[in-house]
Design a protein around this motif. Structure first.
Motif, PDB file in Angstrom:
ATOM      1  N   PRO A 243      -7.269   4.627   8.324  1.00 19.54           N
ATOM      2  CA  PRO A 243      -6.983   4.380   6.907  1.00 19.54           C
ATOM      3  C   PRO A 243      -7.722   5.338   5.978  1.00 19.54           C
ATOM      4  O   PRO A 243      -7.182   5.735   4.937  1.00 19.54           O
ATOM      5  CB  PRO A 243      -7.471   2.934   6.702  1.00 19.54           C
ATOM      6  CG  PRO A 243      -7.404   2.320   8.044  1.00 19.54           C
ATOM      7  CD  PRO A 243      -7.745   3.412   9.010  1.00 19.54           C
ATOM      8  N   CYS A 247      -5.857   7.799   3.478  1.00 21.89           N
ATOM      9  CA  CYS A 247      -6.210   7.735   2.056  1.00 21.89           C
ATOM     10  C   CYS A 247      -6.507   9.132   1.521  1.00 21.89           C
ATOM     11  O   CYS A 247      -6.040   9.504   0.439  1.00 21.89           O
ATOM     12  CB  CYS A 247      -7.409   6.818   1.851  1.00 21.89           C
ATOM     13  SG  CYS A 247      -8.103   6.869   0.187  1.00 21.89           S
ATOM     14  N   ALA A 272      -3.056   4.140   3.219  1.00 24.42           N
ATOM     15  CA  ALA A 272      -4.107   3.623   4.102  1.00 24.42           C
ATOM     16  C   ALA A 272      -3.726   2.311   4.776  1.00 24.42           C
ATOM     17  O   ALA A 272      -4.402   1.874   5.703  1.00 24.42           O
ATOM     18  CB  ALA A 272      -5.394   3.427   3.302  1.00 24.42           C
ATOM     19  N   TYR A 315     -10.762   2.990  -2.073  1.00 26.24           N
ATOM     20  CA  TYR A 315      -9.665   3.904  -2.387  1.00 26.24           C
ATOM     21  C   TYR A 315      -9.475   4.032  -3.898  1.00 26.24           C
ATOM     22  O   TYR A 315      -9.180   5.118  -4.405  1.00 26.24           O
ATOM     23  CB  TYR A 315      -8.359   3.421  -1.748  1.00 26.24           C
ATOM     24  CG  TYR A 315      -8.463   3.077  -0.284  1.00 26.24           C
ATOM     25  CD1 TYR A 315      -9.327   3.762   0.566  1.00 26.24           C
ATOM     26  CD2 TYR A 315      -7.699   2.040   0.270  1.00 26.24           C
ATOM     27  CE1 TYR A 315      -9.428   3.436   1.915  1.00 26.24           C
ATOM     28  CE2 TYR A 315      -7.786   1.705   1.613  1.00 26.24           C
ATOM     29  CZ  TYR A 315      -8.662   2.400   2.419  1.00 26.24           C
ATOM     30  OH  TYR A 315      -8.755   2.066   3.748  1.00 26.24           O
TER      31      TYR A 315
END
Length: 324
Positions: A243, A247, A272, A315
């Motif tokens: 992930p 991202c 992600a 994120y």
């Protein structure tokens, strides 16, 4: 940095996350707490309807903008491309057979709609605006990864099942995709007038449905993880690191395409995320020899909790720093 830490803490203390953790703990310690399967399906339907409808209403305001076209193109490219990278990593760090590795990679190229819901709710609470058309990007990112998996698994597997047969029907008529797109189109057609009529249903009611659904997801994720037999440290590490890689790629695309910060954050959350609804259903048909104990456990029991508790604020903070 302090503001990012405060946002992360706020996410951990959000009712949705806390109810997920409650369900996870209850399932892990073998509580008899349970939500009937029919009720869980109803909750999922309400979530899909609300997400799609609200997105359609917002899209009707924005129109066919350059930002939407850019985000849609980036989403499709990510869904096609991420499985290729995920597959290469899986083959390098594990002993998975080619079919299981391809099926697992597909999960990481497709998206988790529940992660999208939690992420957009986090952005809303944080006061970060994003385009309502991003719900259409979610729908576009559901299926390209499945096609990539078929290529990765080999043309023989794809040929046996036939891209024009049962697989296409499963993908195209997947319930979550149909409801999401249908509600989105209804939102576009009815606009703010339709929102006024459904405001309570897609507003206050949505919050209660979300926490109940995440309670159920916590129960399922913990029980799936407890029962897992095929996982290795390398595979768990993949489910936590992939992930972050996705991202980073998503944010780079957002930066290059000059997406608004909120849209870039949503794109990063989607990139992600990992599917555990649409793709498992398709993989049962397309690649029946793949091991669901690997791909479903990694996406649902490892990546999903990581994204919900840690990933989403991380994120979002990264998008705020890199995309301005």
């Amino acid at each position: 940095m302090i503001e990012s830490a405060q946002l992360a803490l706020a996410n951990l203390l959000a009712p949705a996350v806390l109810f997920f953790l409650l369900g996870f703990g209850a399932g892990w310690f073998r509580s008899d707490l349970a939500i009937p399967e029919s009720a869980a399906k109803t909750l999922a339907l309400v979530l899909m309807l609300s997400i799609g409808f609200k997105g359609g209403v917002e899209a009707s305001k924005a129109g066919l903008s350059q930002a939407f076209l850019s985000a849609a193109g980036a989403g499709v490219a990510l869904s096609f491309g991420i499985p290729l990278l995920a597959f290469a990593i899986l083959r390098a760090v594990s002993r998975l057979d080619r079919t299981t590795a391809a099926a697992t990679a597909a999960h990481y190229g497709s998206v988790s709609i529940v992660t999208f819901v939690a992420g957009t709710e986090f952005l809303r609470v944080s006061g970060i605006p994003f385009g309502g058309y991003m719900v259409a990007v979610v729908a576009l990112m559901e299926t390209p990864a499945i096609l990539s998996a078929l290529v990765l698994a080999g043309t023989g597997a794809a040929g046996r099942q036939g891209l024009r047969g049962e697989l296409v029907r499963e993908v195209a008529l997947n319930g979550s995709v149909v409801l999401l797109i249908g509600a989105f189109l209804i939102g576009v057609l009815t606009g703010e007038g339709g929102m006024a009529k459904l405001d309570v249903f897609v507003g206050p009611v949505f919050q209660g449905v979300l926490v109940l659904f995440l309670l159920e997801m916590g129960l399922v994720a913990s029980r799936r993880l407890r029962e897992a037999r095929s996982l290795t440290p390398a595979l768990v590490g993949f489910a936590l690191v992939m992930p972050l890689i996705s991202c980073a790629i998503s944010l780079l695309l957002g930066f290059l395409l000059r997406l608004p910060p909120g849209d870039a954050a949503v794109l990063a959350i989607l990139g992600a995320s990992a599917s555990y609804i649409a793709v498992p259903a398709a993989m049962r048909i397309a690649l029946p020899d793949a091991d669901p104990g690997v791909y479903l456990t990694l996406s649902l029991a490892v990546t999903f909790p990581f994204n919900l508790v840690v990933g989403i604020p991380l994120y979002t903070a990264a998008a705020s720093l890199l995309v301005r």
